[in-house]
Design an enzyme around this catalytic site. Sequence first.
Site, PDB file in Angstrom:
ATOM      1  N   CYS A 256     -10.431   1.907 -26.149  1.00  0.00           N
ATOM      2  CA  CYS A 256     -11.492   1.614 -25.180  1.00  0.00           C
ATOM      3  C   CYS A 256     -11.331   2.498 -23.946  1.00  0.00           C
ATOM      4  O   CYS A 256     -10.252   2.558 -23.361  1.00  0.00           O
ATOM      5  CB  CYS A 256     -11.420   0.146 -24.781  1.00  0.00           C
ATOM      6  SG  CYS A 256     -12.458  -0.257 -23.368  1.00  0.00           S
TER       7      CYS A 256
ATOM      8  N   CYS B 180     -10.380   0.152 -20.725  1.00  0.00           N
ATOM      9  CA  CYS B 180      -9.150  -0.638 -20.611  1.00  0.00           C
ATOM     10  C   CYS B 180      -8.132   0.075 -19.707  1.00  0.00           C
ATOM     11  O   CYS B 180      -8.097   1.308 -19.636  1.00  0.00           O
ATOM     12  CB  CYS B 180      -8.547  -0.879 -21.998  1.00  0.00           C
ATOM     13  SG  CYS B 180      -9.286  -2.271 -22.882  1.00  0.00           S
TER      14      CYS B 180
ATOM     15  N   HIS C 269     -10.287  -6.790 -22.157  1.00  0.00           N
ATOM     16  CA  HIS C 269     -11.313  -6.215 -23.028  1.00  0.00           C
ATOM     17  C   HIS C 269     -12.170  -7.292 -23.700  1.00  0.00           C
ATOM     18  O   HIS C 269     -13.339  -7.060 -24.012  1.00  0.00           O
ATOM     19  CB  HIS C 269     -10.613  -5.367 -24.104  1.00  0.00           C
ATOM     20  CG  HIS C 269     -11.548  -4.598 -24.982  1.00  0.00           C
ATOM     21  ND1 HIS C 269     -12.156  -3.438 -24.572  1.00  0.00           N
ATOM     22  CD2 HIS C 269     -12.003  -4.835 -26.243  1.00  0.00           C
ATOM     23  CE1 HIS C 269     -12.931  -2.981 -25.557  1.00  0.00           C
ATOM     24  NE2 HIS C 269     -12.857  -3.815 -26.574  1.00  0.00           N
TER      25      HIS C 269
ATOM     26  N   ASN D 173     -25.636  -3.762 -18.376  1.00  0.00           N
ATOM     27  CA  ASN D 173     -26.191  -3.859 -19.725  1.00  0.00           C
ATOM     28  C   ASN D 173     -25.157  -4.579 -20.556  1.00  0.00           C
ATOM     29  O   ASN D 173     -24.018  -4.114 -20.659  1.00  0.00           O
ATOM     30  CB  ASN D 173     -26.425  -2.475 -20.341  1.00  0.00           C
ATOM     31  CG  ASN D 173     -27.497  -1.696 -19.621  1.00  0.00           C
ATOM     32  OD1 ASN D 173     -28.527  -2.257 -19.240  1.00  0.00           O
ATOM     33  ND2 ASN D 173     -27.268  -0.416 -19.416  1.00  0.00           N
TER      34      ASN D 173
ATOM     35  N   SER E   8     -22.567   0.450 -24.213  1.00  0.00           N
ATOM     36  CA  SER E   8     -21.767   1.317 -25.069  1.00  0.00           C
ATOM     37  C   SER E   8     -20.429   0.689 -25.433  1.00  0.00           C
ATOM     38  O   SER E   8     -19.704   1.245 -26.246  1.00  0.00           O
ATOM     39  CB  SER E   8     -21.530   2.643 -24.338  1.00  0.00           C
ATOM     40  OG  SER E   8     -20.881   2.401 -23.100  1.00  0.00           O
TER      41      SER E   8
ATOM     42  N   HIS F  41     -16.269  -4.134 -23.395  1.00  0.00           N
ATOM     43  CA  HIS F  41     -15.433  -4.379 -22.218  1.00  0.00           C
ATOM     44  C   HIS F  41     -16.345  -4.761 -21.040  1.00  0.00           C
ATOM     45  O   HIS F  41     -17.335  -4.084 -20.797  1.00  0.00           O
ATOM     46  CB  HIS F  41     -14.634  -3.105 -21.886  1.00  0.00           C
ATOM     47  CG  HIS F  41     -13.521  -3.344 -20.932  1.00  0.00           C
ATOM     48  ND1 HIS F  41     -12.195  -3.272 -21.291  1.00  0.00           N
ATOM     49  CD2 HIS F  41     -13.535  -3.712 -19.639  1.00  0.00           C
ATOM     50  CE1 HIS F  41     -11.446  -3.552 -20.244  1.00  0.00           C
ATOM     51  NE2 HIS F  41     -12.247  -3.842 -19.225  1.00  0.00           N
TER      52      HIS F  41
ATOM     53  N   HIS G 176     -18.281  -4.745 -18.013  1.00  0.00           N
ATOM     54  CA  HIS G 176     -18.515  -3.699 -17.015  1.00  0.00           C
ATOM     55  C   HIS G 176     -19.984  -3.611 -16.641  1.00  0.00           C
ATOM     56  O   HIS G 176     -20.852  -4.077 -17.362  1.00  0.00           O
ATOM     57  CB  HIS G 176     -18.055  -2.340 -17.553  1.00  0.00           C
ATOM     58  CG  HIS G 176     -18.938  -1.802 -18.649  1.00  0.00           C
ATOM     59  ND1 HIS G 176     -18.888  -2.279 -19.933  1.00  0.00           N
ATOM     60  CD2 HIS G 176     -19.917  -0.860 -18.643  1.00  0.00           C
ATOM     61  CE1 HIS G 176     -19.778  -1.639 -20.689  1.00  0.00           C
ATOM     62  NE2 HIS G 176     -20.428  -0.772 -19.925  1.00  0.00           N
TER      63      HIS G 176
ATOM     64  N   GLN H  95     -22.818  -1.034 -13.972  1.00  0.00           N
ATOM     65  CA  GLN H  95     -23.022   0.301 -13.420  1.00  0.00           C
ATOM     66  C   GLN H  95     -23.664   0.225 -12.047  1.00  0.00           C
ATOM     67  O   GLN H  95     -24.285  -0.781 -11.691  1.00  0.00           O
ATOM     68  CB  GLN H  95     -23.933   1.118 -14.332  1.00  0.00           C
ATOM     69  CG  GLN H  95     -23.377   1.397 -15.717  1.00  0.00           C
ATOM     70  CD  GLN H  95     -24.177   2.496 -16.406  1.00  0.00           C
ATOM     71  OE1 GLN H  95     -24.487   3.536 -15.814  1.00  0.00           O
ATOM     72  NE2 GLN H  95     -24.525   2.267 -17.666  1.00  0.00           N
TER      73      GLN H  95
ATOM     74  N   TYR I  82     -49.270  -4.425 -28.093  1.00  0.00           N
ATOM     75  CA  TYR I  82     -50.085  -4.885 -26.969  1.00  0.00           C
ATOM     76  C   TYR I  82     -49.343  -4.744 -25.643  1.00  0.00           C
ATOM     77  O   TYR I  82     -49.925  -4.356 -24.636  1.00  0.00           O
ATOM     78  CB  TYR I  82     -50.513  -6.340 -27.197  1.00  0.00           C
ATOM     79  CG  TYR I  82     -51.641  -6.749 -26.295  1.00  0.00           C
ATOM     80  CD1 TYR I  82     -52.941  -6.298 -26.517  1.00  0.00           C
ATOM     81  CD2 TYR I  82     -51.417  -7.552 -25.174  1.00  0.00           C
ATOM     82  CE1 TYR I  82     -53.983  -6.651 -25.666  1.00  0.00           C
ATOM     83  CE2 TYR I  82     -52.445  -7.907 -24.319  1.00  0.00           C
ATOM     84  CZ  TYR I  82     -53.730  -7.448 -24.576  1.00  0.00           C
ATOM     85  OH  TYR I  82     -54.735  -7.784 -23.723  1.00  0.00           O
ATOM     86  N   GLU I  83     -48.030  -5.039 -25.664  1.00  0.00           N
ATOM     87  CA  GLU I  83     -47.225  -4.932 -24.434  1.00  0.00           C
ATOM     88  C   GLU I  83     -47.205  -3.505 -23.897  1.00  0.00           C
ATOM     89  O   GLU I  83     -47.298  -3.282 -22.699  1.00  0.00           O
ATOM     90  CB  GLU I  83     -45.781  -5.371 -24.699  1.00  0.00           C
ATOM     91  CG  GLU I  83     -45.568  -6.868 -24.706  1.00  0.00           C
ATOM     92  CD  GLU I  83     -45.789  -7.510 -26.052  1.00  0.00           C
ATOM     93  OE1 GLU I  83     -46.242  -6.816 -26.999  1.00  0.00           O
ATOM     94  OE2 GLU I  83     -45.513  -8.716 -26.169  1.00  0.00           O
TER      95      GLU I  83
END
Length: 349
Positions: free
Chosen positions: A53, A56, A116, A156, A164, A167, A169, A171, A319-320
């Site tokens: 990772c 980590c 993690h 996210n 991605s 772990h 996190h 941004q 439609y959205e």
Amino acid sequence: MTDLFDPTEHPHRRRNLLTGEWVLVSPHRMKRPWQGQTETPPPQLLPKYDPTCYLCPGNERAGGQVNPAYTHTFVFENDFAALRADTPDGTNQNNRFFQAHAETGICRVVCFSPRHDLTLARMHLPDIRRTVDLWAQQLDELSQDEQIGYVQLFENRGAMMGSSNPHPHGQIWATRRIPTEPAKEDREQRAYFEEEGAPLLVDYLNAELAAGERTVVENSDWVAVVPFWAVWPFETLLLPRRHRRHLAELLPEERNSLADLLKRLLIRYDNLFETSFPYSMGWHGKPATAGDHVHWQLHAHFFPPLLRSATIRKFMVGYEMLATPQRDLTAEQAAQRLRMQSDTHYLDR
Ligand code: H2U
Ligand code: ZN
């Protein structure tokens, strides 16, 4: 069917007070009580430390930098930053057809915990509080940079939202200009303040508390609601009870109670489909540009994609994309289902 408009029965449009945009609600398609099967994938068992990772402690990142042996939180400049502080200024904005201008900024990655295998929902309150402090400190630090006009903090969560790495996190993207979504909110909050002399979201929260039917979870300082105009099935809006323009204004006790509320909200999300609930969340607060921005009220948005189970998501397509966002499950039904969930995480039962 009667001839009188009944919003629990009839298709209608709801206005998003923060953006001025509309959502189409079709409650007649969801009137039946909830019976859908929920598919639960086996819980993903992650190690406390993953040698592969890049987040980590002690591990090497893509750029060759080595993470310190951090014990609580950790911030670093994004090795693949979407923005740079040293981009030369320039524009072809005078071109009628091809408008562009240079944009500068700073991108950072924030690790919420060295563990993690954890998520905010499963971290201990003092550690969530540390994450709150880190957000506030980063906001404060970046806002003092003359080159920065807006600091966007976000997370996210989960592969479904493009994260991605499991772990825990988030941004930070800090830009010279105010980006699209906060700019809409700035416009709508300013217009309301000019008319009413009070911050829009302070008045809105009072109206939500009086209505009660969209409240998900609350404590002495914070309230989470499924906003009246929610687009995503289980979208929530987290609001302070008092007027706070941005995270850096929170009192120490409001940071503790924020940790409490975040945990209780995120546990409810995880419990809903017994899965680590994917979402994109982020904080909106006053811009870092000159002015008091008194019309601004701090808030966090949570946009989770799931609709019916751990694997069935809502798609924002047809439609959205071409007309306007649409939902079947009403905000009131979604709030009730989240409110009903236990305060104990399903993995800790
Ligand atoms: P997401 O999981 O939301 O994509 O965030 C991870 C960020 O981490 C992503 O923006 C950065 C990516 O650019 N990153 C690094 O800065 N260093 C690395 O070694 C890998 C990923
Ligand atoms: Zn890790």
